[in-house]
Design a protein around this motif. Sequence first.
Motif, mmCIF file in Angstrom:
data_model
loop_
_atom_site.group_PDB
_atom_site.id
_atom_site.type_symbol
_atom_site.label_atom_id
_atom_site.label_comp_id
_atom_site.label_asym_id
_atom_site.label_seq_id
_atom_site.Cartn_x
_atom_site.Cartn_y
_atom_site.Cartn_z
ATOM 1 N N LEU A 251 125.683 25.238 25.987
ATOM 2 C CA LEU A 251 124.377 26.101 25.666
ATOM 3 C C LEU A 251 123.221 25.145 24.614
ATOM 4 O O LEU A 251 123.877 25.317 23.756
ATOM 5 C CB LEU A 251 124.892 27.204 25.027
ATOM 6 C CG LEU A 251 125.626 27.858 26.238
ATOM 7 C CD1 LEU A 251 126.534 28.898 25.769
ATOM 8 C CD2 LEU A 251 124.947 28.590 27.591
ATOM 9 N N GLY A 252 122.238 25.531 25.019
ATOM 10 C CA GLY A 252 120.952 24.847 23.717
ATOM 11 C C GLY A 252 121.147 26.161 23.342
ATOM 12 O O GLY A 252 120.310 25.884 22.299
ATOM 13 N N GLU A 253 120.983 27.237 23.383
ATOM 14 C CA GLU A 253 120.577 28.298 22.579
ATOM 15 C C GLU A 253 121.284 29.492 23.392
ATOM 16 O O GLU A 253 121.896 29.406 24.307
ATOM 17 C CB GLU A 253 118.921 28.684 22.845
ATOM 18 C CG GLU A 253 118.237 28.524 24.455
ATOM 19 C CD GLU A 253 116.986 28.441 24.923
ATOM 20 O OE1 GLU A 253 116.403 29.399 25.701
ATOM 21 O OE2 GLU A 253 116.113 28.181 23.513
ATOM 22 N N ASP A 254 120.956 30.870 22.099
ATOM 23 C CA ASP A 254 121.994 32.360 22.700
ATOM 24 C C ASP A 254 120.515 32.646 24.372
ATOM 25 O O ASP A 254 119.763 32.761 24.200
ATOM 26 C CB ASP A 254 121.662 32.477 21.946
ATOM 27 C CG ASP A 254 121.752 34.019 21.789
ATOM 28 O OD1 ASP A 254 122.772 34.116 22.512
ATOM 29 O OD2 ASP A 254 122.092 34.650 20.637
ATOM 30 N N PRO A 255 121.749 32.482 25.074
ATOM 31 C CA PRO A 255 121.361 33.310 26.198
ATOM 32 C C PRO A 255 120.655 34.160 26.047
ATOM 33 O O PRO A 255 121.088 35.705 25.087
ATOM 34 C CB PRO A 255 121.991 33.296 27.334
ATOM 35 C CG PRO A 255 123.615 32.119 26.739
ATOM 36 C CD PRO A 255 123.014 32.668 25.220
ATOM 37 N N ARG A 256 119.757 34.851 27.215
ATOM 38 C CA ARG A 256 119.336 36.216 27.009
ATOM 39 C C ARG A 256 120.143 37.097 27.387
ATOM 40 O O ARG A 256 120.961 36.873 28.111
ATOM 41 C CB ARG A 256 117.698 35.925 28.229
ATOM 42 C CG ARG A 256 116.962 34.800 27.694
ATOM 43 C CD ARG A 256 115.360 34.833 28.139
ATOM 44 N NE ARG A 256 115.839 36.757 28.717
ATOM 45 C CZ ARG A 256 113.963 37.140 27.309
ATOM 46 N NH1 ARG A 256 113.819 36.292 26.747
ATOM 47 N NH2 ARG A 256 113.780 37.975 28.248
#
Length: 295
Positions: A251-256
């Motif tokens: 994952l590249g960022e915290d998912p919504r």
Amino acid sequence: RPHSQGQGVTNYTAGKPAYGFSTATTEFDDALIARGIVTFEQAMIAKGASPSEARRLAELNEGKDNCLQSGLSGNFDNDGSTIQHLGDGHDELSEASSQDDDDEQFLTRYRQSRIDDMKKGRKQEYGDVIPISRPDWNREVNEASRNGLWVVVNLTRSSSSLSISHDEVCDKIEEISQELAEKFVDIKFVSIPCTSAIENWPPENLPSLFCYRYGKMQHQLIGVDSFGGAGVNSGRLEWRLAVLQILETELGEDPRPEKVNNIKSDRVGSQFGGAMSSLATRRSHDNDDDYDGVD
């Protein structure tokens, strides 16, 4: 050890191939095959081939070997007749003795490598959430994590907690734990009813995860907010465990978060203070304030 796009370690069990499929064998694979430790078919399964595909490749490989053996059985003269080279057998005996010594040395190294791998916990794969009871805790959590294995303990609700929506979040964490256990098979996930683990564990502290390594609790997630709020999903929990360096994520960022009805979380962590509702870190030297009944 060869690297591939698969996950985990080499596994010669047909039901659990360890690597993404590759038909190339390594020198180590060839040595195992030559010494009869594994078959070519098992080597293919270990690299990700299905059992049926591995059998097909093994048959092709056997046919190729037979052709090669036929071609090397003798040298051919210009007229097509085979010229046999005969000797007194001394060279063959010497080579056989040397090969036996090499085999013994190889098997000794191989056995030691297997022992070292098992000691380091690298050969075990899980892929499921294991239910435990309080008497199992020391064996399944503390001892299992002592050699560096991450053990993630999910404290599940014993009954209805604060509200229906809060119960739904707790149940969602159970589902997500199962998803992550299947995805990250080198991490041991266990579950235990919260009041079985810690008597009188307050429901407002749920959901709760304790993360163990080297025999001690290293991190903890206590309360809804520490999991990313009521809209927690598999990606959001995966991200938080990755931040704690418990697992590696793509994952590249915290998912919504998912859209859900708001739940009251102002009581979360009230027994231990507001800080307990946030992502907390626990180190092995934090022994003075360990919870009663949790090592």
